[in-house]
Design a protein around this motif. Structure first.
Motif, PDB file in Angstrom:
ATOM      1  N   TYR A   1       0.839  -1.202   0.000  1.00 59.12           N
ATOM      2  CA  TYR A   1       0.000   0.000   0.000  1.00 59.12           C
ATOM      3  C   TYR A   1       0.875   1.253   0.000  1.00 59.12           C
ATOM      4  O   TYR A   1       0.624   2.201  -0.766  1.00 59.12           O
ATOM      5  N   ARG A   2       1.892   1.261   0.848  1.00 59.88           N
ATOM      6  CA  ARG A   2       2.782   2.419   0.910  1.00 59.88           C
ATOM      7  C   ARG A   2       3.477   2.645  -0.442  1.00 59.88           C
ATOM      8  O   ARG A   2       3.591   3.779  -0.912  1.00 59.88           O
ATOM      9  N   ARG A   3       3.932   1.572  -1.057  1.00 54.90           N
ATOM     10  CA  ARG A   3       4.619   1.717  -2.342  1.00 54.90           C
ATOM     11  C   ARG A   3       3.683   2.253  -3.420  1.00 54.90           C
ATOM     12  O   ARG A   3       4.042   3.144  -4.196  1.00 54.90           O
ATOM     13  N   GLN A   4       2.470   1.721  -3.486  1.00 56.11           N
ATOM     14  CA  GLN A   4       1.527   2.120  -4.527  1.00 56.11           C
ATOM     15  C   GLN A   4       1.081   3.572  -4.391  1.00 56.11           C
ATOM     16  O   GLN A   4       0.695   4.197  -5.380  1.00 56.11           O
ATOM     17  N   HIS A   5       1.112   4.112  -3.187  1.00 50.36           N
ATOM     18  CA  HIS A   5       0.634   5.479  -2.951  1.00 50.36           C
ATOM     19  C   HIS A   5       1.783   6.467  -2.733  1.00 50.36           C
ATOM     20  O   HIS A   5       1.579   7.554  -2.199  1.00 50.36           O
ATOM     21  N   ASP A   6       2.999   6.095  -3.156  1.00 47.54           N
ATOM     22  CA  ASP A   6       4.172   6.966  -3.051  1.00 47.54           C
ATOM     23  C   ASP A   6       4.427   7.413  -1.610  1.00 47.54           C
ATOM     24  O   ASP A   6       4.834   8.552  -1.352  1.00 47.54           O
ATOM     25  N   LEU A   7       4.167   6.498  -0.669  1.00 51.91           N
ATOM     26  CA  LEU A   7       4.343   6.815   0.749  1.00 51.91           C
ATOM     27  C   LEU A   7       5.462   6.011   1.410  1.00 51.91           C
ATOM     28  O   LEU A   7       5.704   6.169   2.607  1.00 51.91           O
ATOM     29  N   ALA A   8       6.128   5.139   0.636  1.00 57.02           N
ATOM     30  CA  ALA A   8       7.169   4.284   1.212  1.00 57.02           C
ATOM     31  C   ALA A   8       8.363   5.124   1.651  1.00 57.02           C
ATOM     32  O   ALA A   8       8.746   6.095   0.995  1.00 57.02           O
ATOM     33  N   ARG A   9       8.945   4.735   2.770  1.00 56.83           N
ATOM     34  CA  ARG A   9      10.108   5.434   3.309  1.00 56.83           C
ATOM     35  C   ARG A   9      11.281   4.475   3.369  1.00 56.83           C
ATOM     36  O   ARG A   9      11.112   3.271   3.501  1.00 56.83           O
ATOM     37  N   GLU A  10      12.475   5.022   3.309  1.00 58.64           N
ATOM     38  CA  GLU A  10      13.670   4.206   3.457  1.00 58.64           C
ATOM     39  C   GLU A  10      14.791   5.046   4.043  1.00 58.64           C
ATOM     40  O   GLU A  10      14.838   6.265   3.831  1.00 58.64           O
ATOM     41  N   SER A  11      15.667   4.371   4.767  1.00 64.10           N
ATOM     42  CA  SER A  11      16.842   5.048   5.311  1.00 64.10           C
ATOM     43  C   SER A  11      17.944   5.039   4.264  1.00 64.10           C
ATOM     44  O   SER A  11      18.173   4.031   3.602  1.00 64.10           O
ATOM     45  N   LYS A  12      18.602   6.181   4.114  1.00 60.04           N
ATOM     46  CA  LYS A  12      19.693   6.309   3.150  1.00 60.04           C
ATOM     47  C   LYS A  12      20.997   6.506   3.907  1.00 60.04           C
ATOM     48  O   LYS A  12      21.049   7.255   4.888  1.00 60.04           O
ATOM     49  N   ILE A  13      22.040   5.831   3.453  1.00 55.77           N
ATOM     50  CA  ILE A  13      23.354   5.960   4.079  1.00 55.77           C
ATOM     51  C   ILE A  13      24.025   7.211   3.525  1.00 55.77           C
ATOM     52  O   ILE A  13      24.402   7.271   2.353  1.00 55.77           O
ATOM     53  N   LEU A  14      24.136   8.219   4.369  1.00 52.02           N
ATOM     54  CA  LEU A  14      24.696   9.502   3.966  1.00 52.02           C
ATOM     55  C   LEU A  14      26.007   9.747   4.698  1.00 52.02           C
ATOM     56  O   LEU A  14      26.205   9.285   5.825  1.00 52.02           O
TER      57      LEU A  14
END
Length: 384
Positions: free
Chosen positions: A15-28
């Motif tokens: 659901y999150r992916r389909q509605h552009d709501l998915a979150r992820e941690s990025k290694i910065l």
């Protein structure tokens, strides 16, 4: 029947992916005061809460190194066992002297401090009245506490007043500066509404260090003193942790009954040592707040007439784009120009109010702010 956790997890993620709501941690990787690196590319970071630019300050780094040499790495226990040191006592004393309270109680995070306050103070039959846009830590604590919780419309003092007088023990909770909108609470009017009817607690995570005389925060700026003040060290202090400031008696009570305090390993004494040093820097280095004011003026002069711009008196500058897909696309276009600006989407903000959350810091240059403003203008003119 076996628990259907796999099905629930898969459905929620899809659901999150389909509605552009998915979150992820990025290694910065933090390269210097204002820039980060991600996957080999360099970006000017406009998504940091390090408002005063203390996070990589050499003076503060040296203070922490000295604290490590004095106290070692960890505290080793909760504050009521053997984890409390002279460094912690000195930090509490410095906070009280600076902000004008009798007691300060330390926590590992603002999330813990807010939950400890609500869980520790409120009982069944009490009333908690919160601004609708309060932080998730406050809302979750209110929902899970034994008290009844009511939410008033954002910064609507008249709506707030309609809930008061309905319970003998009432706590009104608001943020001083709201993290996603960058606006400030009408603290004078809220305190007047609470008079003789409720205690006022203010979470000033995004106001402390930035607003008020010598950075004393939103309450000082408004000329009020609430019964309880929560300050966090992960924004303008450039570090981490939090504290609840209150009366001596309330502090003694929370020391007994706030489980996040009683049963958590206390912050390292070296961290308490450097936080005390940071207070001194915040109090005396007014040039950092002056630099922020200058950069805010540059940003406003470039974008104030553009649809989506929101005028604030704080370093938090939301740029409203509406739907989540547009916010993500806009954020990616800015990244292509070497500018890192986070897209904030529901459920963090209301539906159809997805935005760029631009934050300015004392480490930015005028040229960097101009470049950001020009890039936003360019993409708006292209119809993105």
């Amino acid at each position: 029947m076996k628990p259907a956790f796999n099905e629930r997890i898969a459905g929620a993620l899809e659901y999150r992916r389909q509605h552009d709501l998915a979150r992820e941690s990025k290694i910065l990787t933090s390269l210097d005061e204002a820039c980060i690196e991600f996957e080999g590319s360099r970006y000017v970071n406009f998504s940091s809460n390090d408002y005063l630019g203390l996070g990589r300050d050499k003076q503060l780094l040296e203070a922490w190194q000295h604290g490590l040499s004095l106290y070692g790495c960890g505290s080793g226990a909760s504050p009521l066992v053997t984890g409390y040191s002279s460094a912690h006592a000195d930090l509490e004393s410095a906070l009280c002297d600076w902000l004008g309270f009798e007691r300060a109680i330390l926590f590992s995070s603002g999330f813990s401090a807010n939950q400890a306050l609500i869980f520790g103070l409120l009982e069944k039959g009490d009333l908690l009245v919160q601004d609708k846009l309060n932080h998730a830590s406050l809302m979750e604590a209110g929902l899970l506490s034994a008290a009844d919780m009511k939410r008033f419309r954002h910064n609507d003092v008249q709506h707030l007043s309609s809930f008061l007088g309905k319970a003998s023990n009432t706590l009104v909770m608001t943020e001083g500066v709201f993290s996603m909108d960058g606006d400030t609470a009408p603290l004078v009017d809220i305190q007047s509404a609470c008079l003789d009817r409720a205690w006022l607690a203010v979470d000033d995570a995004h106001g402390i260090g930035v607003l008020g005389s010598d950075g004393r925060g939103s309450c000082d700026e408004a000329g009020i003193r609430p019964e309880i003040l929560v300050v966090t060290f992960g924004k303008a202090f450039g570090l981490s942790g939090a504290a609840i400031l209150c009366s001596q008696e309330c502090g003694d009570y929370l020391t007994q009954f706030a489980k996040h305090h009683v049963y958590s390993t206390t912050i390292p004494p070296s961290q308490a040592y450097v936080l005390t040093h940071a207070i001194g820097m915040i109090q005396t280095q007014n040039w950092r707040r002056e630099k922020l004011a200058e950069l805010q003026g540059v940003y406003q002069s470039k974008l104030s007439q553009v649809n989506g711009f929101v005028d604030t008196t704080t370093p938090i500058k939301p740029f409203i784009l509406g739907d989540s897909e547009r916010a993500l696309t806009f954020s990616n276009y800015l990244k292509a120009s070497g500018l890192w600006v986070a897209a904030i989407r529901p459920p963090t903000v209301a539906t159809n109010s997805a935005r760029l959350r631009v934050t300015l810091t004392a480490n930015h240059t005028k040229e960097q702010v101009v470049n950001l403003s020009d890039a936003i203008l360019e993409n708006i003119n292209k119809g993105y």
